[in-house]
Design a protein around this motif. Structure first.
Motif, mmCIF file in Angstrom:
data_model
loop_
_atom_site.group_PDB
_atom_site.id
_atom_site.type_symbol
_atom_site.label_atom_id
_atom_site.label_comp_id
_atom_site.label_asym_id
_atom_site.label_seq_id
_atom_site.Cartn_x
_atom_site.Cartn_y
_atom_site.Cartn_z
ATOM 1 N N ASN A 234 3.732 6.327 -15.195
ATOM 2 C CA ASN A 234 4.285 7.336 -14.671
ATOM 3 C C ASN A 234 4.147 7.552 -13.283
ATOM 4 O O ASN A 234 4.629 7.859 -12.494
ATOM 5 N N ASN A 235 3.363 7.303 -12.854
ATOM 6 C CA ASN A 235 2.731 6.376 -11.740
ATOM 7 C C ASN A 235 2.352 5.473 -10.700
ATOM 8 O O ASN A 235 2.078 4.860 -9.853
ATOM 9 N N VAL A 236 3.593 4.635 -11.375
ATOM 10 C CA VAL A 236 3.774 3.517 -10.753
ATOM 11 C C VAL A 236 5.278 3.591 -10.336
ATOM 12 O O VAL A 236 6.150 4.383 -10.948
ATOM 13 N N GLY A 237 5.563 2.702 -9.672
ATOM 14 C CA GLY A 237 6.905 2.803 -8.770
ATOM 15 C C GLY A 237 6.688 1.117 -7.949
ATOM 16 O O GLY A 237 6.410 0.816 -7.985
ATOM 17 N N ILE A 238 7.928 0.870 -7.798
ATOM 18 C CA ILE A 238 8.595 0.495 -6.485
ATOM 19 C C ILE A 238 9.256 0.471 -5.506
ATOM 20 O O ILE A 238 10.141 1.291 -4.954
ATOM 21 N N CYS A 239 8.883 0.241 -3.719
ATOM 22 C CA CYS A 239 8.605 0.851 -2.671
ATOM 23 C C CYS A 239 10.138 0.175 -2.416
ATOM 24 O O CYS A 239 10.222 -0.894 -2.379
ATOM 25 N N ARG B 239 0.934 -0.873 -0.026
ATOM 26 C CA ARG B 239 -0.188 -0.055 -0.106
ATOM 27 C C ARG B 239 0.558 1.464 0.005
ATOM 28 O O ARG B 239 -0.086 2.450 0.579
ATOM 29 N N SER B 240 2.213 1.411 -0.044
ATOM 30 C CA SER B 240 2.966 2.805 -0.243
ATOM 31 C C SER B 240 2.773 3.646 -1.615
ATOM 32 O O SER B 240 2.601 2.582 -2.371
ATOM 33 N N GLY B 241 2.780 4.601 -0.825
ATOM 34 C CA GLY B 241 1.942 5.815 -1.675
ATOM 35 C C GLY B 241 0.988 5.760 -1.885
ATOM 36 O O GLY B 241 -0.069 6.757 -2.336
ATOM 37 N N TYR B 242 0.182 5.182 -1.039
ATOM 38 C CA TYR B 242 -1.771 5.361 -1.049
ATOM 39 C C TYR B 242 -1.966 6.092 -0.596
ATOM 40 O O TYR B 242 -1.378 6.439 1.074
ATOM 41 N N LYS B 243 -2.790 6.931 -0.147
ATOM 42 C CA LYS B 243 -3.792 7.904 0.560
ATOM 43 C C LYS B 243 -3.577 7.072 2.518
ATOM 44 O O LYS B 243 -4.209 6.042 2.075
ATOM 45 N N THR C 200 6.951 8.140 5.968
ATOM 46 C CA THR C 200 8.387 7.038 6.826
ATOM 47 C C THR C 200 9.407 6.768 6.993
ATOM 48 O O THR C 200 9.025 5.376 6.964
ATOM 49 N N GLY C 201 10.582 6.612 5.979
ATOM 50 C CA GLY C 201 11.479 6.568 5.823
ATOM 51 C C GLY C 201 11.919 5.382 4.775
ATOM 52 O O GLY C 201 11.936 4.561 4.361
ATOM 53 N N ILE C 202 10.716 4.868 3.554
ATOM 54 C CA ILE C 202 10.064 4.832 2.660
ATOM 55 C C ILE C 202 9.655 5.526 1.441
ATOM 56 O O ILE C 202 9.682 6.853 1.812
ATOM 57 N N THR C 203 10.985 4.812 0.727
ATOM 58 C CA THR C 203 11.206 5.692 -0.655
ATOM 59 C C THR C 203 10.742 5.323 -1.763
ATOM 60 O O THR C 203 10.981 3.843 -1.584
#
Length: 71
Positions: free
Chosen positions: A45-50, A11-15, A20-23
């Motif tokens: 462009n809206n996706v990545g990997i945390c 769920r990283s990046g979701y509202k 904290t500490g996650i990129t």
């Protein structure tokens, strides 16, 4: 809209998710076959990997440019 992690069930990046500490890192095409997602999904462009899905050795911590080496 900001980037969200494409790894299933992450769920990283979701509202309302504490980042904290996650990129979040830009997605690379060569990673697509390594992410266990079904169906045809698109890299946008809206996706990545945390950073939760990497180990410390995966990160480059020193600049490797010729400028940094004094050349």
């Amino acid at each position: 809209m900001g980037k969200t992690c494409v790894v299933p069930e992450c769920r990283s990046g979701y509202k309302n998710v504490d980042m904290t500490g996650i990129t979040l890192h830009s997605f690379r095409e060569e990673w697509k076959g390594k992410i266990p997602r079904g169906g045809n999904w698109k890299i946008t462009n809206n996706v990545g990997i945390c950073s939760k899905h990497f180990v410390q050795d995966d990160f480059v911590t020193e600049c490797m440019s010729s400028y940094a080496r004094g050349k």
